[in-house]
Write a protein that holds these residues in place. Structure first.
Motif, mmCIF file in Angstrom:
data_model
loop_
_atom_site.group_PDB
_atom_site.id
_atom_site.type_symbol
_atom_site.label_atom_id
_atom_site.label_comp_id
_atom_site.label_asym_id
_atom_site.label_seq_id
_atom_site.Cartn_x
_atom_site.Cartn_y
_atom_site.Cartn_z
ATOM 1 N N ASN A 299 29.289 38.374 -27.289
ATOM 2 C CA ASN A 299 30.311 38.343 -28.345
ATOM 3 C C ASN A 299 31.651 38.853 -27.816
ATOM 4 O OD1 ASN A 299 28.310 37.592 -30.012
ATOM 5 N ND2 ASN A 299 28.143 39.533 -31.110
ATOM 6 N N VAL A 300 32.702 38.114 -28.157
ATOM 7 C CA VAL A 300 34.046 38.565 -27.757
ATOM 8 C C VAL A 300 34.877 38.949 -28.976
ATOM 9 C CG1 VAL A 300 34.219 37.286 -25.580
ATOM 10 C CG2 VAL A 300 34.866 36.159 -27.736
ATOM 11 N N ASP A 301 34.309 38.763 -30.190
ATOM 12 C CA ASP A 301 35.077 39.050 -31.400
ATOM 13 C C ASP A 301 34.216 39.821 -32.394
ATOM 14 O OD1 ASP A 301 33.355 36.951 -31.805
ATOM 15 O OD2 ASP A 301 34.713 35.798 -33.064
ATOM 16 N N ASP A 302 34.879 40.388 -33.362
ATOM 17 C CA ASP A 302 34.148 41.165 -34.375
ATOM 18 C C ASP A 302 34.999 41.192 -35.645
ATOM 19 O OD1 ASP A 302 32.216 42.791 -35.530
ATOM 20 O OD2 ASP A 302 32.038 44.065 -33.749
ATOM 21 N N ILE A 303 34.384 41.684 -36.734
ATOM 22 C CA ILE A 303 35.107 41.719 -38.019
ATOM 23 C C ILE A 303 36.204 42.792 -37.987
ATOM 24 C CG2 ILE A 303 33.271 40.768 -39.459
ATOM 25 C CD1 ILE A 303 32.471 43.685 -40.102
ATOM 26 N N PRO A 304 37.277 42.567 -38.734
ATOM 27 C CA PRO A 304 38.371 43.553 -38.694
ATOM 28 C C PRO A 304 38.053 44.825 -39.482
ATOM 29 C CG PRO A 304 38.930 41.712 -40.154
ATOM 30 C CD PRO A 304 37.586 41.402 -39.587
ATOM 31 N N TYR A 305 38.411 45.971 -38.923
ATOM 32 C CA TYR A 305 38.331 47.223 -39.681
ATOM 33 C C TYR A 305 39.253 47.098 -40.878
ATOM 34 C CZ TYR A 305 35.753 50.045 -36.272
ATOM 35 O OH TYR A 305 34.781 50.567 -35.466
ATOM 36 N N GLY A 306 38.822 47.607 -42.006
ATOM 37 C CA GLY A 306 39.655 47.566 -43.214
ATOM 38 C C GLY A 306 39.437 46.311 -44.018
ATOM 39 N N GLY A 307 38.614 45.397 -43.467
ATOM 40 C CA GLY A 307 38.303 44.162 -44.188
ATOM 41 C C GLY A 307 39.338 43.085 -43.980
ATOM 42 N N GLY A 308 39.071 41.948 -44.577
ATOM 43 C CA GLY A 308 39.999 40.820 -44.427
ATOM 44 C C GLY A 308 39.309 39.659 -43.762
ATOM 45 N N ALA A 309 39.986 38.508 -43.810
ATOM 46 C CA ALA A 309 39.379 37.275 -43.304
ATOM 47 C C ALA A 309 39.467 37.207 -41.781
ATOM 48 C CB ALA A 309 40.097 36.082 -43.924
ATOM 49 N N MET B 235 38.049 36.806 -37.593
ATOM 50 C CA MET B 235 37.467 37.674 -36.574
ATOM 51 C C MET B 235 38.566 38.089 -35.595
ATOM 52 S SD MET B 235 34.259 37.852 -37.333
ATOM 53 C CE MET B 235 33.074 38.055 -36.027
ATOM 54 N N VAL B 236 38.392 39.286 -35.039
ATOM 55 C CA VAL B 236 39.405 39.845 -34.133
ATOM 56 C C VAL B 236 38.807 39.947 -32.729
ATOM 57 C CG1 VAL B 236 40.777 41.927 -33.692
ATOM 58 C CG2 VAL B 236 40.470 41.118 -36.053
ATOM 59 N N LEU B 237 39.597 39.618 -31.720
ATOM 60 C CA LEU B 237 39.103 39.702 -30.340
ATOM 61 C C LEU B 237 38.934 41.153 -29.929
ATOM 62 C CD1 LEU B 237 41.195 36.880 -28.634
ATOM 63 C CD2 LEU B 237 38.720 36.882 -29.066
ATOM 64 N N LYS B 238 37.777 41.467 -29.377
ATOM 65 C CA LYS B 238 37.434 42.840 -28.993
ATOM 66 C C LYS B 238 38.179 43.231 -27.703
ATOM 67 C CE LYS B 238 32.847 43.356 -28.859
ATOM 68 N NZ LYS B 238 32.528 44.567 -29.648
ATOM 69 N N PRO B 239 38.470 44.510 -27.548
ATOM 70 C CA PRO B 239 39.209 44.902 -26.347
ATOM 71 C C PRO B 239 38.387 44.886 -25.046
ATOM 72 C CG PRO B 239 38.880 46.813 -27.795
ATOM 73 C CD PRO B 239 38.339 45.621 -28.520
ATOM 74 N N GLU B 240 37.094 45.280 -25.109
ATOM 75 C CA GLU B 240 36.359 45.485 -23.849
ATOM 76 C C GLU B 240 36.352 44.269 -22.916
ATOM 77 O OE1 GLU B 240 35.201 45.855 -26.902
ATOM 78 O OE2 GLU B 240 33.605 47.333 -27.065
ATOM 79 N N PRO B 241 35.962 43.062 -23.403
ATOM 80 C CA PRO B 241 35.877 41.939 -22.447
ATOM 81 C C PRO B 241 37.222 41.621 -21.787
ATOM 82 C CG PRO B 241 34.846 41.365 -24.552
ATOM 83 C CD PRO B 241 35.557 42.657 -24.760
ATOM 84 N N ILE B 242 38.304 41.705 -22.573
ATOM 85 C CA ILE B 242 39.617 41.352 -22.000
ATOM 86 C C ILE B 242 40.064 42.425 -21.006
ATOM 87 C CG2 ILE B 242 42.057 40.889 -22.539
ATOM 88 C CD1 ILE B 242 41.182 39.424 -25.000
ATOM 89 N N TYR B 243 39.837 43.697 -21.329
ATOM 90 C CA TYR B 243 40.179 44.764 -20.369
ATOM 91 C C TYR B 243 39.389 44.577 -19.074
ATOM 92 C CZ TYR B 243 43.272 47.955 -22.866
ATOM 93 O OH TYR B 243 44.359 48.535 -23.462
ATOM 94 N N LYS B 244 38.103 44.323 -19.216
ATOM 95 C CA LYS B 244 37.247 44.169 -18.020
ATOM 96 C C LYS B 244 37.720 42.986 -17.180
ATOM 97 C CE LYS B 244 32.656 45.365 -17.634
ATOM 98 N NZ LYS B 244 31.252 45.015 -17.857
ATOM 99 N N ALA B 245 38.034 41.875 -17.863
ATOM 100 C CA ALA B 245 38.473 40.669 -17.146
ATOM 101 C C ALA B 245 39.788 40.936 -16.416
ATOM 102 C CB ALA B 245 38.634 39.508 -18.128
ATOM 103 N N VAL B 246 40.730 41.584 -17.090
ATOM 104 C CA VAL B 246 42.022 41.859 -16.447
ATOM 105 C C VAL B 246 41.822 42.780 -15.245
ATOM 106 C CG1 VAL B 246 44.253 43.029 -16.749
ATOM 107 C CG2 VAL B 246 43.457 41.424 -18.489
ATOM 108 N N ASN B 247 40.993 43.812 -15.413
ATOM 109 C CA ASN B 247 40.794 44.769 -14.314
ATOM 110 C C ASN B 247 40.090 44.150 -13.112
ATOM 111 O OD1 ASN B 247 42.121 46.795 -15.648
ATOM 112 N ND2 ASN B 247 40.269 47.565 -16.645
ATOM 113 N N SER B 248 39.362 43.063 -13.365
ATOM 114 C CA SER B 248 38.642 42.444 -12.247
ATOM 115 C C SER B 248 39.506 41.446 -11.469
ATOM 116 C CB SER B 248 37.419 41.701 -12.784
ATOM 117 O OG SER B 248 37.861 40.509 -13.419
ATOM 118 N N LEU B 249 40.705 41.168 -11.989
ATOM 119 C CA LEU B 249 41.525 40.134 -11.351
ATOM 120 C C LEU B 249 42.083 40.604 -10.018
ATOM 121 C CD1 LEU B 249 43.689 38.836 -14.333
ATOM 122 C CD2 LEU B 249 41.687 37.735 -13.305
ATOM 123 N N GLU B 250 42.146 39.655 -9.110
ATOM 124 C CA GLU B 250 42.803 39.934 -7.842
ATOM 125 C C GLU B 250 44.247 39.469 -7.997
ATOM 126 O OE1 GLU B 250 42.377 38.205 -3.524
ATOM 127 O OE2 GLU B 250 40.423 38.760 -4.392
#
Ligand SMILES: C[S@@+](CC[C@H](N)C(=O)[O-])C[C@H]1O[C@@H](n2cnc3c(N)ncnc32)[C@H](O)[C@@H]1O
Length: 266
Positions: free
Chosen positions: A47-57, A59-74
């Motif tokens: 999973n790369v997304d999850d429901i928003p805190y506070g409710g609402g329509a 899905m929001v992209l989660k931080p972990e996968p994007i941080y990990k991907a950026v940190n792995s870039l050469e």
């Protein structure tokens, strides 16, 4: 130059397998690297997304996968991380010219409701394609990559092919024609058939100025005026009186009147 795109829809980038950018990649003038940040998701179901805190329509992209991907870039040479967002600075030709000076541009493409706010701190800059909302950052990334890549020497074939493009000097491009000289009664302007290089250059400059003043007055502050423009704008003003209110924009170009006083001979 390397373009790295973080996306969960790498298949959307098929247009880069065609035409000019395909040739530029084959010639190793540019490299386009697609990174699926779903590969960096830790959960069982990736999973790369999850429901928003506070409710609402949505899905929001989660931080972990994007941080990990950026940190792995050469990262290669001078690099810049760009986050695509309708809340960013609106992209234009000047921005494309600035970005063309980097060795590696890294694009973060959002989707669904967008990014968890903490992802923004990874980015050097937030860029918007315009004041409208897309379903994802992929089309925006493609448009930006296309416009930056064509500024890289050799990509367009002829080194100066982009010099007179619309927006390159703050102006819209002059009208272009090809054969036949007369198509259904619509004739190519005589001057373009004359072979007279100076006259053609002058005509093109005048058409560019005219088009910009008539179609995009918002661009006027960006025009890089040249001394010869005064005469051309005065001529345009006679042909198109609607330009008259903008005379103050070019009055400073007025050539100084030549002094009639002759130097007294000693
Ligand atoms: C549906 S949009 C999310 C919009 C977000 N909820 C907002 O109102 O700011 C999903 C993603 O598409 C991309 N996107 C949408 N419009 C864009 C634009 N005008 N320029 C660049 N990217 C855009 C962004 O990456 C964004 O995270």
């Amino acid at each position: 130059m390397k373009f790295t795109v973080l996306t969960i829809f790498p298949e959307m980038f098929a247009p880069f397998n065609e035409s000019i950018l395909k040739r530029a990649q084959a010639a190793e003038l540019i490299k386009i690297e697609l990174v699926n940040f779903r590969d960096y998701a830790e959960s069982k179901h990736k999973n790369v997304d999850d429901i928003p805190y506070g409710g609402g329509a949505g899905m929001v992209l989660k931080p972990e996968p994007i941080y990990k991907a950026v940190n792995s870039l050469e990262k290669t040479g001078k690099s810049r991380i760009l986050l695509l967002s309708p809340q960013g600075k609106v992209f234009d030709q000047k921005a494309a010219q600035k970005l063309a000076a980097y060795d590696n541009l890294i694009f973060l493409c959002g989707h669904y409701e967008g990014f968890d706010e903490r992802i923004r701190s990874l980015a050097d800059e937030e860029i918007s394609l315009g004041d409208f909302v897309l379903t994802g950052g992929e089309l925006a990334a493609m448009a930006i990559i296309d416009s930056v890549a064509r500024l890289i020497p050799g990509v367009l074939g002829k080194a100066n092919s982009s010099e007179y493009d619309s927006h390159s000097q703050g102006l819209l491009e002059y009208p272009q024609y090809t054969r036949p000289p007369d198509f259904q009664g619509m004739k190519v302007p005589e001057v373009l058939l004359s072979g007279h290089h100076d006259k053609i250059e002058k005509w093109r400059r005048k058409e560019s100025l005219g088009r910009t003043f008539l179609r995009r007055i918002d661009l006027i502050p960006q025009i890089e005026f040249q001394p010869g423009d005064y005469q051309l704008l005065e001529e345009l003003c006679l042909e198109y009186p609607e330009i008259e209110p903008y005379r103050h924009r070019w009055e400073h170009l007025k050539p100084a009147a030549k002094s009639k006083k002759r130097k007294q001979s000693l």
